[in-house]
Scaffold this motif. Structure first.
Motif, PDB file in Angstrom:
ATOM      1  N   ASN A  28       0.805  -1.221   0.000  1.00  0.00           N
ATOM      2  CA  ASN A  28       0.000   0.000   0.000  1.00  0.00           C
ATOM      3  C   ASN A  28       0.839   1.272   0.000  1.00  0.00           C
ATOM      4  N   THR A  29       2.027   1.219  -0.572  1.00  0.00           N
ATOM      5  CA  THR A  29       2.846   2.427  -0.592  1.00  0.00           C
ATOM      6  C   THR A  29       2.955   2.972  -2.013  1.00  0.00           C
ATOM      7  N   GLU A  30       2.001   2.625  -2.845  1.00  0.00           N
ATOM      8  CA  GLU A  30       2.040   3.128  -4.208  1.00  0.00           C
ATOM      9  C   GLU A  30       1.455   4.534  -4.246  1.00  0.00           C
ATOM     10  N   ILE A  31       2.079   5.387  -5.069  1.00  0.00           N
ATOM     11  CA  ILE A  31       1.520   6.730  -5.242  1.00  0.00           C
ATOM     12  C   ILE A  31       1.179   6.918  -6.709  1.00  0.00           C
ATOM     13  N   SER A  32       0.251   7.812  -6.973  1.00  0.00           N
ATOM     14  CA  SER A  32      -0.093   8.056  -8.368  1.00  0.00           C
ATOM     15  C   SER A  32       0.184   9.519  -8.697  1.00  0.00           C
ATOM     16  N   VAL A  33       0.733   9.731  -9.869  1.00  0.00           N
ATOM     17  CA  VAL A  33       1.121  11.071 -10.298  1.00  0.00           C
ATOM     18  C   VAL A  33       0.459  11.352 -11.640  1.00  0.00           C
ATOM     19  N   ASP A  34      -0.380  12.380 -11.692  1.00  0.00           N
ATOM     20  CA  ASP A  34      -1.089  12.715 -12.928  1.00  0.00           C
ATOM     21  C   ASP A  34      -0.248  13.614 -13.799  1.00  0.00           C
ATOM     22  N   LEU A  35      -0.116  13.228 -15.047  1.00  0.00           N
ATOM     23  CA  LEU A  35       0.641  14.048 -15.987  1.00  0.00           C
ATOM     24  C   LEU A  35      -0.062  13.933 -17.338  1.00  0.00           C
ATOM     25  N   GLY A  36      -0.795  14.981 -17.726  1.00  0.00           N
ATOM     26  CA  GLY A  36      -1.559  14.959 -18.976  1.00  0.00           C
ATOM     27  C   GLY A  36      -2.586  13.843 -18.945  1.00  0.00           C
ATOM     28  N   ASP A  37      -2.614  13.049 -20.027  1.00  0.00           N
ATOM     29  CA  ASP A  37      -3.628  11.992 -20.065  1.00  0.00           C
ATOM     30  C   ASP A  37      -3.109  10.664 -19.505  1.00  0.00           C
ATOM     31  N   ARG A  38      -2.045  10.789 -18.677  1.00  0.00           N
ATOM     32  CA  ARG A  38      -1.487   9.568 -18.077  1.00  0.00           C
ATOM     33  C   ARG A  38      -1.344   9.708 -16.574  1.00  0.00           C
ATOM     34  N   THR A  39      -1.445   8.584 -15.915  1.00  0.00           N
ATOM     35  CA  THR A  39      -1.143   8.560 -14.487  1.00  0.00           C
ATOM     36  C   THR A  39       0.030   7.604 -14.290  1.00  0.00           C
ATOM     37  N   PHE A  40       1.071   8.080 -13.618  1.00  0.00           N
ATOM     38  CA  PHE A  40       2.226   7.228 -13.314  1.00  0.00           C
ATOM     39  C   PHE A  40       2.035   6.658 -11.916  1.00  0.00           C
ATOM     40  N   LEU A  41       2.075   5.345 -11.824  1.00  0.00           N
ATOM     41  CA  LEU A  41       1.892   4.670 -10.535  1.00  0.00           C
ATOM     42  C   LEU A  41       3.268   4.213 -10.070  1.00  0.00           C
ATOM     43  N   ILE A  42       3.712   4.820  -8.981  1.00  0.00           N
ATOM     44  CA  ILE A  42       5.088   4.590  -8.536  1.00  0.00           C
ATOM     45  C   ILE A  42       5.048   4.007  -7.132  1.00  0.00           C
ATOM     46  N   GLY A  43       5.801   2.906  -6.946  1.00  0.00           N
ATOM     47  CA  GLY A  43       5.888   2.357  -5.596  1.00  0.00           C
ATOM     48  C   GLY A  43       5.490   0.911  -5.551  1.00  0.00           C
TER      49      GLY A  43
END
Ligand SMILES: Nc1ncnc2c1ncn2[C@@H]1O[C@H](COP(=O)(O)OP(=O)(O)OP(=O)(O)O)[C@@H](O)[C@H]1O
Ligand SMILES: Nc1nc2c(ncn2[C@@H]2O[C@H](COP(=O)(O)O)[C@@H](O)[C@H]2O)c(=O)[nH]1
Length: 387
Positions: A28-43
């Motif tokens: 449960n340590t994933e973060i999501s980062v919105d950038l344009g029409d994409r979301t980067f899921l990091i962690g």
């Protein structure tokens, strides 16, 4: 173009399971980062397990979630992350509870290096680059025909300045010579393994030289820069051209022999190649010297006639005249409070210790960033304040 707005850090509750056991502390340590029409899921660490945190991309238009090729060595999993979208296609990732040398990372999602690699690999690519304080000297690329004395000059430099320079150990598919040791002189590699690693984007450059495959892995350069030393690459002209075209900012030096006859004598005297190999290396030398002198790849050309004189010139061009050989460059890590909150103010990131007691604050100034993948992101200015 202005800077993208800070994103929202989402701690996803359910994590992801695809059959790999996830350590409970990293769930449960994933973060999501919105950038344009994409979301980067990091962690999380569901894909690479304990070695490096995972990156996935969610395409909002197609509602598709996929794993990109992840280049470079990424951060180890941690108990939490904060992230901010920076300009020029980078996401800043700050780790909680990490060691100073593993606290600040940049995930490059649309830099020129990533775009180049995307084209080369024909797949979606992201690249990790560790953030380090201050600036280090540029890597040095030394090229020249086989037998000209590159290795000899590099050994002299490393012997006189052991804490300043580090050698990037290349991979090669050629067989070791009697005195050569695996991982010291080269990583002696199987061709199919090396080709697979090249396809996966693990190499900064590679080339077929005198009938064998040679290449510089991104990791080999990272190992040297992480030790705080200036990295030296001994690579052929094709490799130097690739590095020149990459985003790695380097000093390029070409070493020329006084004559072809002298080159031949040196190759024979070294006694490491068969007659057939010597002939092949000499044939290739002519084209290499022509290209080295005229292609514009190399900013500096050295003639290795008298070895001592050539070495002296090399030291002069590297600015080592009168430099104390003992003191190298030391790259300090960035020490952050274990538990913290993070905010962003223009190009400054404020990391504040959590809790009510006397709280320390670290301000990271990102206005002078340079470098980046493949390699480290430099130029972070750090101010530590105890309130
Ligand atoms: N200026 C010089 N005068 C005479 N001999 C030299 C000089 N410089 C180097 N040598 C000798 O030439 C031989 C080839 O040098 P070295 O192995 O350093 O070449 P290199 O450019 O690294 O070759 P390769 O690309 O094949 O690795 C060695 O035996 C070395 O001692
Ligand atoms: N493009 C690259 N060239 C490399 C690399 N490592 C070494 N070399 C070059 O190969 C020749 C032959 O070397 P040898 O050890 O077999 O004599 C020499 O010119 C080196 O500069 C590499 O990683 N990439």
């Amino acid at each position: 173009m202005g800077e993208a707005p800070a994103f929202v850090v989402d701690h996803l509750e359910n994590g992801h399971s695809n059959g790999v056991v996830v350590k409970p502390e990293y769930k449960n340590t994933e973060i999501s980062v919105d950038l344009g029409d994409r979301t980067f899921l990091i962690g999380g660490n569901h894909e690479r397990n304990n070695f490096s945190i995972c990156v996935q991309i969610h395409d909002k238009n197609s509602d598709n979630r996929f794993s990109p090729v992840v280049l470079g060595t990424g951060p180890k999993p941690s108990k939490g992350y904060s992230a901010f979208v920076l300009k020029q296609g980078r996401i800043l990732v700050i780790k909680k509870g990490s060691t100073p040398n593993d606290s600040i990372w940049f995930l490059e999602v649309d830099t020129s290096y990533v775009r180049e690699q995307r084209k080369l690999l024909g797949r979606e690519v992201v690249a990790w680059s560790k953030g380090v304080k201050g600036n280090a000297e540029k890597p040095i690329v030394i090229s020249g025909p086989s037998g000209v004395g590159k290795g000899t000059l590099i050994s002299m430099l490393m012997k006189e300045f052991p804490s300043t320079f580090g050698f990037s150990v290349s991979h090669t598919t050629r067989s070791p010579r009697s005195m050569e040791r695996d991982r010291i002189h080269y990583h002696f590699a199987d061709k199919s393994v090396m080709e697979k690693d090249i396809k996966e984007g693990k190499f900064l450059e590679f080339a077929s030289v005198h009938g064998n495959l040679y290449g510089t892995s991104i990791e080999s350069v990272e190992v040297v820069t992480d030790s705080g030393k200036r990295c030296i690459l001994d690579i052929d002209v094709q490799g130097a051209r690739s590095v020149r075209a990459s985003s790695l900012d380097a000093t390029f030096i070409f070493v020329c022999p006084p004559s072809m006859k002298e080159l031949e004598d040196r190759l024979r005297a070294r006694g490491t190649e068969t007659e057939e190999q010597i002939q092949k290396r000499l044939r290739n030398a002519e084209a290499e010297i022509k290209e080295g002198r005229s292609s514009g790849i190399f900013g500096l050309i050295l003639y290795n006639d008298n070895l001592e004189e050539c070495y002296k010139k090399l030291k002069t061009i590297l600015g080592l005249d009168g430099v104390d050989p003992v003191n190298g460059v030391e790259i300090e890590g960035i020490d952050l409070p274990t538990e913290h909150t993070v905010s962003k103010l223009e190009e400054k990131i404020i990391v504040q210790e959590a809790g009510d007691a006397q709280r320390s604050k670290v301000v990271l100034d990102l206005s002078s960033l340079n470098g980046g993948a493949p390699g480290r992101t430099r130029g972070i200015l750090v101010d530590a304040i105890v309130l």
